[in-house]
Write a protein that holds these residues in place. Structure first.
Motif, PDB file in Angstrom:
ATOM      1  N   THR A   1     -10.626 -15.054   2.128  1.00  0.00           N
ATOM      2  CA  THR A   1      -9.940 -15.174   3.709  1.00  0.00           C
ATOM      3  C   THR A   1      -8.820 -16.218   3.640  1.00  0.00           C
ATOM      4  O   THR A   1      -7.831 -15.805   4.151  1.00  0.00           O
ATOM      5  CB  THR A   1     -10.917 -15.254   4.694  1.00  0.00           C
TER       6      THR A   1
ATOM      7  N   ARG B   1      -9.208  -8.026  10.179  1.00  0.00           N
ATOM      8  CA  ARG B   1      -9.159  -9.324   9.743  1.00  0.00           C
ATOM      9  C   ARG B   1      -7.606  -9.704   9.366  1.00  0.00           C
ATOM     10  O   ARG B   1      -6.960 -10.876   9.833  1.00  0.00           O
ATOM     11  CB  ARG B   1      -9.954  -9.950   8.521  1.00  0.00           C
ATOM     12  N   TRP B   2      -6.911  -8.873   8.906  1.00  0.00           N
ATOM     13  CA  TRP B   2      -5.409  -9.046   8.715  1.00  0.00           C
ATOM     14  C   TRP B   2      -4.695  -9.180   9.947  1.00  0.00           C
ATOM     15  O   TRP B   2      -3.971 -10.225  10.116  1.00  0.00           O
ATOM     16  CB  TRP B   2      -4.677  -7.861   7.913  1.00  0.00           C
TER      17      TRP B   2
ATOM     18  N   ILE C   1      -5.642 -12.795  11.596  1.00  0.00           N
ATOM     19  CA  ILE C   1      -4.852 -13.656  10.908  1.00  0.00           C
ATOM     20  C   ILE C   1      -3.308 -13.756  11.525  1.00  0.00           C
ATOM     21  O   ILE C   1      -2.770 -14.619  11.703  1.00  0.00           O
ATOM     22  CB  ILE C   1      -4.958 -13.869   9.459  1.00  0.00           C
TER      23      ILE C   1
ATOM     24  N   GLU D   1      -5.040 -15.642   4.623  1.00  0.00           N
ATOM     25  CA  GLU D   1      -4.220 -16.582   5.458  1.00  0.00           C
ATOM     26  C   GLU D   1      -3.103 -17.113   4.827  1.00  0.00           C
ATOM     27  O   GLU D   1      -2.071 -17.322   5.381  1.00  0.00           O
ATOM     28  CB  GLU D   1      -5.379 -17.490   6.109  1.00  0.00           C
TER      29      GLU D   1
END
Length: 380
Positions: free
Chosen positions: A63, A91-92, A95, A67
Motif C-alpha cells: 500500500t 483502495r486506489w 488514496i 500511495e
C-alpha cells in the motif's frame, strides 16, 4: 497437536533457506557488502518485472508503494480513472481522494472482469484523465484483468499513464511490463516473492518518469526521484529493510533458476487442481470471469458461514486460508496457491476442507475433492 500451514493471499510461506539467510548477523546499509547485495537484487528484480527499467525498493507494505505512485505522478486536481471491481480497486480510489485527485470510477460487479472497451470509453469521455489505476488481478474476488488489452488502449494517449497493482500477481502470473507497455507496476514482498511483509517495489517507464517530473503533490519519504538517484549508486534514500533484502536476494536467485515461465505454469497447475476439486465437491467458484491462478475464491454452501469454515480449518487443522472481505465476508473463502506452496499441501488442504464441510453439515462423500485434484496433478 498440528503443524501450521499458510494459504492466504499474503503473507505466504517463506522458504527455510531464505529464513536462514535473513537470520544472519545484520550488516550496515551503507557498507560495501550491502551495496553488492542491492546491486544483485536490482538486476534480478528487472527479470521478475520483465523490464529494462530500474525497480525502486521501498521499506513499506504494498500500500505504501501504491500511495507513492499517486503522490509522485499526479498533482492536485488531476483526474484519475479507477477500476473498482473489489476491495483493492477501492483502495486506489481512496488514496487518490486523500490527496485531492478527482476520481472517476468504473464500477464492476464483484466477481466480474473489467473490459478494455470500458477503459477506452472512460478515456474518450474524459480525455483530460492523467492516470488509469487497475489491478493485475483483484485479490478480493479472484478475477484477473486483461492488462495487455488495457495497455493497448492507454498507450495511445501520451497524456495518460497506466498504473498496475501487481502486488499479489508478480512472480505468479504473466506480467510483461515492457512488452505490454505498462507504465507503472507496483509489487510487494509478502506474496509470490515469498518474503515476510515489509517491502514494496515500483517500476516506472520513461513515460511515467515524465509524470514524476511534473508532479506537484506533497511527498517526502516516498520520493521516487530521491530513490532513483540512490538506486543508481546501489543504495536507498533512507534506511532499508536490510534483512528482507538479503532474503529477497535468495528468492530472486531461485526464481531465476526455475524460470518465470515455469513458475507461471506451476501456479496455473495448482489453480486448475484446486478449482476442479471444489467444483467436484458441489461448491461454486465465486469468480465469474477470468479466474486468477493466484487464488481460488469459493462460495460457501447455503446455510454455512464461510468464516466458520476459515475458523475450523485454522483452529482444528492448523490450515490458515482467507475469508471474504467487505460485503463478501461470510459468503466466500479464499485458498491461495501462490509462492512457496507444493502440490501435496494443496491435496492436504482439500482433504481438510472436505472434513470441515462434513462437520458443518454439508453432504459430501469423503475423497470427492481429493480425487479431482489428484486427477489434475497427475497429468504431466
Amino acid at each position: 497437536m498440528f503443524k501450521y500451514y499458510l494459504f492466504t493471499p499474503g503473507p505466504t510461506p517463506v522458504p527455510p533457506k531464505t529464513s536462514l539467510a535473513m537470520a544472519a548477523p545484520i550488516i550496515h546499509h551503507r557498507s560495501p557488502q550491502f551495496a553488492t547485495v542491492l546491486a544483485e537484487v536490482k538486476e534480478n528484480l528487472k527479470y521478475v518485472f520483465q523490464t529494462q527499467n530500474d525497480v525502486l525498493i521501498l521499506a513499506s507494505s504494498g500500500t505504501g508503494g501504491m500511495e507513492g505512485v499517486v503522490t509522485n505522478t499526479l498533482s492536485p486536481g488531476d483526474k484519475a480513472l479507477v477500476v473498482r471491481a473489489g476491495k483493492f480497486g477501492e483502495r486506489w480510489a481512496e488514496i487518490c481522494k486523500a490527496y485531492g485527485v478527482e476520481v472517476l470510477n468504473i464500477d464492476v460487479e464483484w466477481g466480474r472482469c473489467v473490459k478494455a472497451e470500458q477503459i477506452a470509453h472512460g478515456l474518450d469521455k474524459n480525455p483530460e484523465i492523467k492516470a488509469v489505476f487497475v489491478q493485475a488481478h483483484e485479490t478480493s474476488t479472484g478475477v484477473k484483468f486483461p492488462l495487455k488489452e488495457i495497455a493497448e488502449v492507454v498507450k495511445k494517449r501520451e497524456t495518460t499513464i497506466l498504473v498496475v497493482d501487481a502486488i499479489s500477481a508478480l512472480g505468479a502470473m504473466e506480467i510483461k511490463t515492457d512488452e505490454w507497455g505498462l507504465d507503472v507496476v507496483v509489487g510487494g514482498s509478502q506474496k509470490a516473492l515469498m518474503l515476510p511483509p515489509g517491502l514494496a517495489f515500483v517500476c516506472l517507464n520513461e513515460k511515467a518518469w515524465r509524470f514524476v517530473e511534473e508532479s506537484r503533490l506533497p511527498k517526502y519519504y516516498f520520493d521516487f526521484s530521491k530513490e532513483k538517484k540512490s538506486l543508481e549508486k546501489n543504495q536507498t534514500a533512507y534506511t532499508p529493510a536490510v534483512s528482507l533484502i538479503i532474503g529477497l536476494r535468495e528468492n530472486l536467485r531461485q526464481i531465476k533458476q526455475i524460470g518465470l515461465e515455469n513458475i507461471v505454469k506451476y501456479h496455473q497447475r495448482l489453480s486448475d487442481g484446486v478449482k476442479m476439486a471444489v467444483k467436484a465437491m458441489g461448491l461454486s467458484i465465486f469468480t465469474k470471469e477470468n479466474p486468477s491462478e493466484v487464488l481460488t475464491a469459493v462460495e460457501a454452501p447455503k446455510g454455512i458461514d464461510a468464516q466458520m469454515i476459515v475458523k475450523k480449518l485454522r483452529e482444528e487443522y492448523g490450515i490458515t486460508i482467507a475469508g471474504g472481505q467487505s460485503q463478501l465476508k461470510g459468503r466466500i473463502f479464499r485458498i491461495s496457491h501462490m509462492g512457496y506452496t507444493d502440490e501435496h499441501e494443496m491435496v492436504m488442504t482439500i482433504a481438510a476442507l472436505e472434513r470441515v464441510l462434513i462437520e458443518l453439515g454439508y453432504e459430501l462423500i469423503p475423497g470427492t475433492g481429493v480425487k479431482a485434484i489428484q486427477q489434475i496433478l497427475l497429468q504431466k
